[in-house]
Design an enzyme around this catalytic site. Structure first.
Site, short mmCIF file in Angstrom:
data_model
loop_
_atom_site.label_atom_id
_atom_site.label_comp_id
_atom_site.label_asym_id
_atom_site.label_seq_id
_atom_site.Cartn_x
_atom_site.Cartn_y
_atom_site.Cartn_z
CB VAL A 1 -0.31 5.65 -0.46
CG1 VAL A 1 -0.61 7.05 0.02
CG2 VAL A 1 -1.40 4.71 0.01
CB CYS B 1 -0.88 0.03 1.25
SG CYS B 1 -2.11 -1.25 1.27
S1 SF4 Z 1 -0.30 -2.27 4.51
FE1 SF4 Z 1 -1.30 -2.90 2.61
S2 SF4 Z 1 0.15 -4.28 1.60
FE2 SF4 Z 1 0.79 -4.07 3.73
S3 SF4 Z 1 -0.15 -5.85 4.75
FE3 SF4 Z 1 -1.53 -4.08 5.00
S4 SF4 Z 1 -3.00 -4.24 3.30
FE4 SF4 Z 1 -1.23 -5.56 2.80
#
Ligand code: SF4
Length: 523
Positions: free
Chosen positions: A157, A153
């Protein structure tokens, strides 16, 4: 209050000792500010009611216990299915620790996967430097022949551009220009682990074939491609190999992690083992056709295969149960010109025999289930074939088209008259359904265990046992080696389901002189 060296105990049964009991109760009273037990029980009872279910289903801004995992986890599984490939996740280290432990607890194997450990500075300035060092180090340390890159993520982002970063890494000499580095953007705030698998597969197919299509000709290698999708039952890869060998069909299984996820303990550690070769991927467009084993979750891959490889991708369902396995084999026979061999016909006959033998026990039994879209559809289809009655089928990450297709399939069977299909719902919704609709059993992954506990807390007569078929399964061993696809898979699932019914029956009739009505040894 200490362990004895000669008798080290885990928390259970250790905490059953009086001193621990006392310690736990003091902690509860002195520090936990717990509500009175009668208040807890009153609230618990309320959460099992229709009234609460209605409120629960009106919930909008909160997910509780989601019935899915995140995109890069799926991308990692897909990458592990290719020969000498290191899955590489551009983003946070903690995410990768989660993917590795998740698979590690399910498969009971070490899982190879690296991250470039983006931290605060990379979150502000972008993660290109992390990628330079990450690719160089991963290649030098682990000597892969391919690095398959996905994202967490954080990288998504801030909008990190994998194509640019990887190309720059090559231009700057951190890795060689021709070193294979397929990639896929896998933002977890949309989709699920199945989307991530699909994205990574499309990324690998794209990397090795998109710009190399001039000399490709559909059908020229005489093979059939199989794309498994997010598949965690190792037997399901093996059953494809077996069935195709028995049919004498030339094929490629595009992503096959069976070896690396099931390495023998013979004194040799294997960082890489088995897997689909790069040459097979490069040659894949030359196949007669490509079969998606889990079509609902393979949207992007299907589009790529159709548009670039020019394969028409036959319309098939996941080969779970009798009819859909028949349809797969008949399609393979039609595409390859090879007849279905006697060995598979016999196996089919054995399954039909078993279905007849167990029919009396499964007929009318009610099952609620949850999981991925294709799995839920295949399991529901098989339950209907068995004369069992699905009550609620829940898939968190399926779309409205899937729901419609499910409802159509269910409407064609009298056993589906009371089935409801749910999308975009989580396991807290599922818990409500289990209390209000009272199925005889739940089918799903290990997380259903807590729902079973809750039903038992309401009272023994309310307990809904969990049958573990799905992913992840952390609290039982070796189930991931089983098979759920093909006739072989149907045989395993039928055995599991009917024995759960019989186990429950034995439990309910074991009271000496009270409920042991028939003194049954034979069922
Ligand atoms: S931050 Fe995003 S990529 Fe990382 S474990 Fe959580 S949902 Fe998955």
């Amino acid at each position: 209050m200490s362990q004895e060296v000669e008798n080290i105990q885990p928390s259970y049964p250790l905490f059953r000792n009086d001193e621990y009991k006392e310690n736990l109760s003091t902690k509860r009273e002195a520090y936990e500010e717990r509500h009175p037990q009668d208040k807890i029980d009153e609230t618990f009872q309320w959460t099992t009611t229709e009234e609460y279910k209605e409120l629960n289903f009106n919930r909008e801004a909160l997910t509780v216990n989601p019935a899915k995992a995140c995109q890069p986890l799926g991308a990692v599984l897909c990458s592990l299915g290719f020969e000498k490939t290191m899955p590489y996740v551009h983003g946070s280290q903690g995410c990768v620790a989660y993917f590795r432990t998740y698979f590690n607890r399910h498969f009971k194997e070490p899982i190879a996967c690296v991250s470039d450990s983006m931290t605060e500075d990379a979150a502000v300035f972008g993660g290109q430097k992390n990628m330079y060092a990450g690719l160089e180090n991963a290649k030098a340390l682990y000597k892969p022949e391919m690095i398959a890159v996905s994202t967490t993520c954080m990288a998504e982002v801030i909008g990190d551009d994998l194509n640019a970063f990887i190309n720059n890494s090559k231009k700057e000499g951190y890795i060689e220009q021709d070193f294979p580095t397929p990639y896929a953007h896998t933002p977890s705030f949309v989709g699920s682990h199945t989307t991530g698998w699909d994205n990574m597969f499309e990324g690998i197919a794209r990397y090795f074939t998109l710009n190399y299509m001039e000399d490709k000709e559909v059908g020229s290698n005489g093979k059939i491609n199989f794309v498994p999708g997010f598949e965690t039952y190792l037997g399901n890869y093996r059953v494809i190999h077996r069935m195709m060998k028995e049919m004498g069909v030339d094929y490629s299984l595009l992503s096959d992690p069976t070896e690396v996820l099931d390495t023998p303990a013979d004194g040799e550690f294997r960082l890489y083992a088995g897997g689909t070769t790069m040459d097979e991927v490069k040659d894949a467009p030359n196949a007669i056709n490509t079969i998606m084993m889990q079509p609902w979750q393979s949207v992007k891959s299907t589009k790529f295969v159709k548009n670039t490889w020019k394969h028409d991708v036959p319309k098939l369902n996941i080969p779970m149960g009798l009819q859909w396995t028949d349809e797969l084999l008949m399609k393979v026979s039609e595409l390859s010109g090879k007849p279905i061999p006697e060995s598979l016909e016999k196996e089919r006959g054995r399954l039909v025999d078993m279905m007849t033998d167990s029919h009396a026990w499964l007929h009318g039994k009610k099952f609620a289930l949850y999981g991925d879209a294709d799995y839920c559809m295949g399991m529901t289809k098989f339950l209907l074939e068995l004369g069992a009655e699905p009550t609620d089928v829940l898939c968190n990450h399926a779309n409205k088209r899937w729901k419609k297709a499910m409802e159509k399939m269910i409407s064609e069977s009298p056993y589906g008259a009371n089935t409801t299909v749910h999308i975009s719902k989580d396991l807290w919704h599922f818990r409500s359904l289990v209390f209000t609709n009272k199925p005889d059993f739940m089918i799903g992954n290990s997380y259903g265990k807590f729902i079973q506990r809750d039903t038992l807390y309401k009272g023994e007569e309310f307990e809904v046992p969990l049958i573990r078929i799905g992913f992840p399964i952390f609290d039982r061993h070796h189930l991931h080696r089983m098979t759920t696809l093909g006739y072989e898979g149907a045989i395993y699932m039928l055995t599991t389901l009917v024995n759960a019914v019989l186990e429950q029956l034995d439990k309910e009739t074991r009271g000496m002189g009270t409920t042991d009505y028939n003194y049954d040894l034979v069922r």
